[in-house]
Design a protein around this motif. Structure first.
Motif, PDB file in Angstrom:
ATOM      1  N   PRO A  94      -7.413   4.124   2.744  1.00  0.00           N
ATOM      2  CA  PRO A  94      -6.938   2.794   2.533  1.00  0.00           C
ATOM      3  C   PRO A  94      -6.417   3.202   4.522  1.00  0.00           C
ATOM      4  O   PRO A  94      -5.740   3.878   4.569  1.00  0.00           O
ATOM      5  CB  PRO A  94      -6.543   1.858   1.952  1.00  0.00           C
ATOM      6  N   ASP A  95      -6.390   2.121   4.904  1.00  0.00           N
ATOM      7  CA  ASP A  95      -5.818   1.651   6.246  1.00  0.00           C
ATOM      8  C   ASP A  95      -4.716   1.890   5.625  1.00  0.00           C
ATOM      9  O   ASP A  95      -4.343   2.772   7.400  1.00  0.00           O
ATOM     10  CB  ASP A  95      -6.860   0.768   7.003  1.00  0.00           C
ATOM     11  N   VAL A  96      -4.777   1.636   4.820  1.00  0.00           N
ATOM     12  CA  VAL A  96      -2.554   1.262   4.992  1.00  0.00           C
ATOM     13  C   VAL A  96      -2.365   0.631   3.671  1.00  0.00           C
ATOM     14  O   VAL A  96      -2.960  -0.213   3.566  1.00  0.00           O
ATOM     15  CB  VAL A  96      -1.938  -0.681   5.566  1.00  0.00           C
ATOM     16  N   SER A  97      -1.329   1.664   3.317  1.00  0.00           N
ATOM     17  CA  SER A  97      -1.348   1.066   1.738  1.00  0.00           C
ATOM     18  C   SER A  97       1.090   0.910   1.696  1.00  0.00           C
ATOM     19  O   SER A  97       1.035   1.440   2.506  1.00  0.00           O
ATOM     20  CB  SER A  97      -1.075   2.174   0.996  1.00  0.00           C
ATOM     21  N   VAL A  98       1.067   0.459   0.538  1.00  0.00           N
ATOM     22  CA  VAL A  98       2.548   0.771   0.740  1.00  0.00           C
ATOM     23  C   VAL A  98       3.268   0.601  -0.703  1.00  0.00           C
ATOM     24  O   VAL A  98       2.290   0.069  -1.439  1.00  0.00           O
ATOM     25  CB  VAL A  98       3.113  -0.785   0.906  1.00  0.00           C
ATOM     26  N   THR A  99       3.451   2.311  -1.499  1.00  0.00           N
ATOM     27  CA  THR A  99       4.702   2.206  -2.532  1.00  0.00           C
ATOM     28  C   THR A  99       5.797   2.306  -2.871  1.00  0.00           C
ATOM     29  O   THR A  99       6.556   2.692  -1.597  1.00  0.00           O
ATOM     30  CB  THR A  99       3.607   3.592  -2.833  1.00  0.00           C
TER      31      THR A  99
END
Length: 198
Positions: free
Chosen positions: A84-89
């Protein structure tokens, strides 16, 4: 963004990781097939960078990992991998893997004409099976428009459409921001430009 399926036999996940390390371009891996990733527009790149910068500023040096388009996501209960272009975990389980994350709470895809249908359909269905994912953000690169797919506490997904002048709320990371922050200074398809004042 997926461009085209590569024309060779199916790979195991281990073969895919070893093969991709030698490639110039990134490839997503779905059901044993690899798909070449295409490049994006100037607006696409600028929008993705704005989200990463905003998330990094908001989350600081805390417990979360913010990924750009170089960070793979592994699908839960499947050997499928996307970029994906941006992810946050913010999930501790993602701190023990080195080639991908599995439990993002937030994913951002910047849309392009060639990938929009896939991002809204097949790719969302892959992501929606993740029990941790709360927000899936689809961001237009040609007009001031963002669609938020948000998972409610009961597991139901709702879609909220944001346009010029709106404030966007991402419950997954407790962040509210003006849509103008993403689009200011960009030249859009209709040759309009959002002023720096928003």
């Amino acid at each position: 963004m997926i461009a085209a399926r590569e024309n060779f036999p199916q790979l195991t996940p281990q073969e895919y990781f070893a093969w991709e390390e030698k490639q110039i371009h990134k490839h997503e891996y779905l059901e044993g097939q690899v798909y070449a990733m295409s490049g994006g527009s100037v607006n696409h790149a600028r929008i993705a960078i704005r989200f990463i910068t905003m998330f990094d500023s908001h989350l600081g040096a805390g417990n979360c990992i913010i990924g750009n388009s170089d960070l793979r996501i592994k699908m839960v209960k499947a050997e499928n991998y996307t970029y994906p272009d941006v992810s946050v975990t913010c999930d501790d389980r993602d701190k023990i893997t080195t080639q991908y994350i599995t439990y993002p709470s937030l994913i951002v895809e910047v849309l392009s004409p060639s990938t929009e249908a896939y991002d809204r359909g097949g790719k969302f269905r892959l992501y929606a099976n993740n029990p941790v994912l709360q927000d899936y953000l689809l961001v237009s690169s040609t007009s001031i428009e963002i669609d938020l797919y948000h998972k409610k506490d009961n597991g139901e997904w709702i879609i909220v459409n944001y346009q010029e002048g709106d404030m966007i709320e991402l419950k997954s990371i407790n962040l509210t921001f003006a849509i103008a922050q993403i689009y200011q200074g960009l030249t859009l398809t209709n040759d309009t430009e959002i002023s720096q004042e928003g």
